[in-house]
Design a protein around this motif. Sequence first.
Motif, short mmCIF file in Angstrom:
data_model
loop_
_atom_site.label_atom_id
_atom_site.label_comp_id
_atom_site.label_asym_id
_atom_site.label_seq_id
_atom_site.Cartn_x
_atom_site.Cartn_y
_atom_site.Cartn_z
N GLY A 47 -43.07 -39.71 104.85
CA GLY A 47 -44.25 -38.94 104.22
C GLY A 47 -44.36 -37.40 104.02
N GLN A 48 -43.77 -36.69 105.17
CA GLN A 48 -43.43 -35.37 104.69
C GLN A 48 -42.39 -35.11 103.88
OE1 GLN A 48 -42.19 -32.94 108.29
NE2 GLN A 48 -42.59 -31.14 107.30
N TRP A 49 -41.50 -35.66 103.58
CA TRP A 49 -40.45 -35.72 102.71
C TRP A 49 -40.95 -35.77 101.17
CZ3 TRP A 49 -35.23 -33.83 102.55
CH2 TRP A 49 -34.45 -34.08 101.23
N ILE A 50 -41.44 -36.80 101.08
CA ILE A 50 -41.98 -37.46 99.87
C ILE A 50 -43.10 -36.46 99.48
CG2 ILE A 50 -43.24 -39.13 98.57
CD1 ILE A 50 -41.72 -41.24 100.34
N GLY A 51 -44.16 -35.97 100.39
CA GLY A 51 -45.08 -35.02 100.15
C GLY A 51 -44.84 -33.95 99.68
N ASP A 52 -43.60 -33.25 100.47
CA ASP A 52 -43.24 -31.90 99.90
C ASP A 52 -42.83 -31.89 98.49
OD1 ASP A 52 -43.96 -30.84 102.28
OD2 ASP A 52 -42.18 -30.84 103.34
N LEU A 53 -42.00 -32.83 98.33
CA LEU A 53 -41.36 -33.05 96.84
C LEU A 53 -42.45 -33.26 96.07
CD1 LEU A 53 -38.22 -35.19 97.18
CD2 LEU A 53 -38.25 -32.79 97.04
N SER A 207 -41.60 -24.45 88.72
CA SER A 207 -40.52 -24.40 89.57
C SER A 207 -40.23 -25.64 90.33
CB SER A 207 -41.15 -23.32 90.89
OG SER A 207 -40.22 -23.39 91.82
N ASN A 208 -38.96 -25.74 90.65
CA ASN A 208 -38.73 -26.95 91.42
C ASN A 208 -37.75 -26.46 92.43
OD1 ASN A 208 -36.34 -26.20 89.60
ND2 ASN A 208 -35.54 -28.42 89.73
N LEU A 209 -37.85 -25.39 92.89
CA LEU A 209 -37.14 -24.81 93.91
C LEU A 209 -37.36 -25.55 95.45
CD1 LEU A 209 -35.12 -22.43 95.11
CD2 LEU A 209 -37.22 -21.31 95.88
N THR A 210 -36.40 -26.45 95.50
CA THR A 210 -36.45 -27.56 96.57
C THR A 210 -34.86 -27.49 97.00
OG1 THR A 210 -36.38 -29.32 95.25
CG2 THR A 210 -38.43 -28.67 96.11
N PRO A 211 -34.49 -26.53 98.00
CA PRO A 211 -32.92 -26.50 98.22
C PRO A 211 -32.37 -27.78 99.01
CG PRO A 211 -33.71 -24.35 98.60
CD PRO A 211 -35.15 -25.50 98.52
N ALA A 212 -33.17 -28.26 100.09
CA ALA A 212 -32.71 -29.25 100.87
C ALA A 212 -32.82 -30.50 100.16
CB ALA A 212 -33.63 -29.44 101.91
N PHE A 213 -33.58 -30.74 99.14
CA PHE A 213 -33.61 -32.00 98.22
C PHE A 213 -32.30 -31.80 97.31
CE2 PHE A 213 -34.78 -33.09 93.75
CZ PHE A 213 -34.87 -34.66 93.81
N ALA A 214 -31.98 -30.77 96.65
CA ALA A 214 -30.89 -30.61 95.98
C ALA A 214 -29.47 -30.95 96.68
CB ALA A 214 -30.68 -29.19 95.33
#
Length: 230
Positions: A47-53, A207-214
């Motif tokens: 939930g945290q991962w999907i919500g943050d994205l 913005s799509n600055l999500t380094p962990a996702f990348a």
Amino acid sequence: MTSTSSLALVRLLQLASPALPVGAYTYSQGLEWAVESGRIRDAAGAGQWIGDLLRHGIGRLEAPLLACLIEHWHSHALTEITRLNADFLASRESAELRAETTQMGFSLKRLLTDLNDAELAPILAGLSNLGEVAFPTAWSGIAATWGIAPLDAITAYLWSWAENQVMAALKAVPLGQAAGQRLLAELGRDIPQLAQTALALPEVEWSNLTPAFAICCARHETQYSRLFRS
């Protein structure tokens, strides 16, 4: 802002349906590696991962881009559509992410032909002028032609993305069906405000600055055993 008519609502449900033949269910967008690496271990982590994205990635780039594309399809501004399509392709941080959006865009473009709807012919013609078609570019063209209100379109697009991520989590974590529905209920509470914000967000603030996702998306490319294509 006008609301979507009953027929347009039906068309929107069709566009946002998991049955749309674009292969969205085959992608996890790095979530599978996040599970493999231990970043996601349970429903709370998913939930945290999907919500943050949702809040910091798709909600701040893909959603406002979709709103602009719908506006440009209405005015037949093909130069701007071409620019935004190229910008979105350039924003894909990994080879898998780029392949995902172009494959889904290609499938949606092919569906335009298969639907045999004369009303959609101008969209097909516009997409034919592009080299690679990003999924939001094709999706927004259909939404605009079918008379779907931009706010409703963005809301459904965000929901469809969240639903696909939760379905991926159900398989990869794994989670039970009830846990998945709880996740969707929690994510769904944020979507109306995210859609409203995206509708008014100026391009300079996208913005799509999500380094962990990348990083997870890139690592997934060499994951030894996997269920998903991204």
